[in-house]
Design a protein around this motif. Structure first.
Motif, PDB file in Angstrom:
ATOM      1  N   LEU A 221     -51.732  19.978 -11.830  1.00 19.12           N
ATOM      2  CA  LEU A 221     -52.125  21.281 -11.301  1.00 19.12           C
ATOM      3  C   LEU A 221     -51.755  22.390 -12.274  1.00 19.12           C
ATOM      4  N   HIS A 222     -50.517  22.352 -12.802  1.00 16.96           N
ATOM      5  CA  HIS A 222     -50.093  23.400 -13.728  1.00 16.96           C
ATOM      6  C   HIS A 222     -50.928  23.378 -15.010  1.00 16.96           C
ATOM      7  N   GLN A 223     -51.253  22.183 -15.495  1.00 19.32           N
ATOM      8  CA  GLN A 223     -52.083  22.111 -16.696  1.00 19.32           C
ATOM      9  C   GLN A 223     -53.459  22.710 -16.442  1.00 19.32           C
ATOM     10  N   GLN A 224     -54.073  22.353 -15.322  1.00 20.01           N
ATOM     11  CA  GLN A 224     -55.397  22.886 -15.002  1.00 20.01           C
ATOM     12  C   GLN A 224     -55.346  24.396 -14.760  1.00 20.01           C
ATOM     13  N   LEU A 225     -54.243  24.857 -14.145  1.00 17.03           N
ATOM     14  CA  LEU A 225     -54.072  26.302 -13.955  1.00 17.03           C
ATOM     15  C   LEU A 225     -54.069  27.028 -15.292  1.00 17.03           C
ATOM     16  N   CYS A 226     -53.273  26.509 -16.221  1.00 17.06           N
ATOM     17  CA  CYS A 226     -53.180  27.147 -17.535  1.00 17.06           C
ATOM     18  C   CYS A 226     -54.515  27.142 -18.250  1.00 17.06           C
ATOM     19  N   GLU A 227     -55.204  26.011 -18.204  1.00 17.62           N
ATOM     20  CA  GLU A 227     -56.504  25.928 -18.865  1.00 17.62           C
ATOM     21  C   GLU A 227     -57.486  26.926 -18.254  1.00 17.62           C
ATOM     22  N   THR A 228     -57.469  27.028 -16.924  1.00 20.14           N
ATOM     23  CA  THR A 228     -58.377  27.958 -16.241  1.00 20.14           C
ATOM     24  C   THR A 228     -58.062  29.404 -16.582  1.00 20.14           C
ATOM     25  N   LEU A 229     -56.789  29.765 -16.521  1.00 21.92           N
ATOM     26  CA  LEU A 229     -56.404  31.161 -16.750  1.00 21.92           C
ATOM     27  C   LEU A 229     -56.551  31.560 -18.211  1.00 21.92           C
ATOM     28  N   LEU A 230     -56.279  30.636 -19.120  1.00 21.99           N
ATOM     29  CA  LEU A 230     -56.498  30.921 -20.541  1.00 21.99           C
ATOM     30  C   LEU A 230     -57.983  31.088 -20.828  1.00 21.99           C
ATOM     31  N   ALA A 231     -58.788  30.186 -20.276  1.00 24.49           N
ATOM     32  CA  ALA A 231     -60.234  30.251 -20.516  1.00 24.49           C
ATOM     33  C   ALA A 231     -60.843  31.526 -19.932  1.00 24.49           C
TER      34      ALA A 231
END
Length: 391
Positions: A221-231
């Motif tokens: 979840l944290h990895q996907q959160l970071c990828e989403t927010l960075l993108a």
């Protein structure tokens, strides 16, 4: 019964927040999860007083029952970041260090790492909420022992960072809505996605941010959160390090090998890498006994004792295994942060990475042993020799 389709969103002061509650709660077949934009609007609406306590509590409960989605958590993080006052966002910080979990028995040895890094000019922002889980031992209760200031305004935090290079801030001072959400959690007796989102706000836009988790699945979840927010451009250029923390806190456990996932975009595109910090205390046991009674002053004592195993004063309170475990936690956490700083420098500047895991562990030990050096510190020597950019 059809789902409530995509809503036409409006500014918080004009939007009818009952529509979001209907979308979440319209029966077994008619309900749906919120989109990123809807979740962000809900948080911003509650922060600004346009969504009511009943509406926010209802939304949190409905999302909790169904299971929060990535889009909902990411939207809440984005809304929280927008709720942080501009003064906090203008501070210059090198490491964003959220400390929300607390520990069940042990002292937060991570504070010794943060203080050591600060002594060498690395600017560290610690933030947490000690009222969320009052039965745990939180960082906030221990910072005074190491003369780390707790500041409630950007101006006072700026002064602390300029002088000490380290500061602790309560979550509610960064975004008052977090205090209101915590009160709802306690009234309802439930967790919510806000408790995950609060760890992810990086209020000062530091280029390196730490994320710890405890329960399985939260790493993804944290990895996907970071990828989403960075993108989406919601995060600044930099790196986020995700790992299973000791008792959930943002501290490394020396008794197990820890995988660290690093998500970043220093060159304008999202990149994911990882490394593993090995076990430093193989087959170790017995260190937990008696730690719940340790005073926070032990942190100061351990900081100033050059030979802790020979210290009569320290051995009055801590067994040899306790001291060994504490120092190993310091070494593991420091080695990991050094690797992250080095990796960030490599990706941000395109220089050859200087540190490997073994050398980071060795360098961490040298830095701790020479923590009182005012000149020719091991970290400075390494920086000059190998181009390790620690800031």
């Amino acid at each position: 019964m059809p789902n409530i389709g995509e809503l036409t969103l409006a500014p918080a002061q004009e939007f009818d927040f009952r529509l979001l509650i209907k979308a979440l709660g319209k029966g077994e077949k008619g309900s749906r999860s919120l989109t990123f934009a809807e979740a962000r609007l809900l948080l911003e609406g509650f922060a600004s007083g346009h969504a009511t306590r009943v509406q926010m509590a209802s939304a949190m409960m409905l999302m909790r029952v169904r299971g929060e989605t990535l889009e909902e958590v990411a939207g809440m993080v984005s809304g929280l970041r927008r709720s942080v006052a501009k003064g906090w966002q203008s501070l210059t910080v090198d490491i964003d260090w959220p400390v929300y979990a607390g520990k069940r028995e042990q002292l937060p040895w991570l504070l010794l790492v943060a203080k050591l890094l600060a002594s060498q000019g690395v600017r560290v922002m610690l933030h947490g909420d000690s009222k969320a889980l009052p039965h745990r031992r939180h960082v906030e209760s221990c910072i005074a022992a190491l003369n780390i200031r707790c500041c409630s305004t950007p101006q006072s935090a700026q002064e602390a960072l300029n002088v000490d290079h380290i500061v602790y801030v309560c979550a509610g001072d960064l975004a008052p809505v977090l205090d209101e959400c915590r009160q709802l959690h306690q009234e309802l007796g439930l967790r919510s996605l806000i408790q995950t989102a609060a760890r992810c706000i990086n209020p000062c836009n530091a280029p390196l941010s730490l994320r710890s988790y405890f329960h399985p699945g939260l790493d993804n979840l944290h990895q996907q959160l970071c990828e989403t927010l960075l993108a989406n451009g919601d995060y600044p250029a930099g790196h986020v390090a995700i790992f299973k923390g000791l008792q959930g806190e943002t501290e490394f456990n020396p008794r197990v090998a820890t995988n660290v996932t690093v998500v970043g975009n220093p060159l304008g595109y999202v990149e994911v890498s990882s490394f593993t910090l090995p076990t430093l205390l193989e087959g170790f046991s017995g260190a937990k006994v008696g730690q719940a009674e340790l005073s926070s002053e032990i942190l100061a004592l351990l900081w100033r004792e050059p030979q802790p195993f020979l210290s009569t004063e320290l051995n009055r309170f801590m067994s040899r295994t306790m001291i060994e475990q504490a120092l190993s936690s310091v070494n593991a956490t420091l080695a990991a942060v050094l690797l992250l700083l080095d990796q960030h420098a490599k990706m941000a500047t395109n220089v050859v990475q200087a540190l490997n895991v073994e050398r980071a562990i060795q360098l961490g030990q040298e830095c701790w042993q020479h923590r009182f050096c005012t000149s020719n510190h091991p970290l400075v020597r390494w920086h000059n020799k190998e181009r390790l950019c620690v800031v």
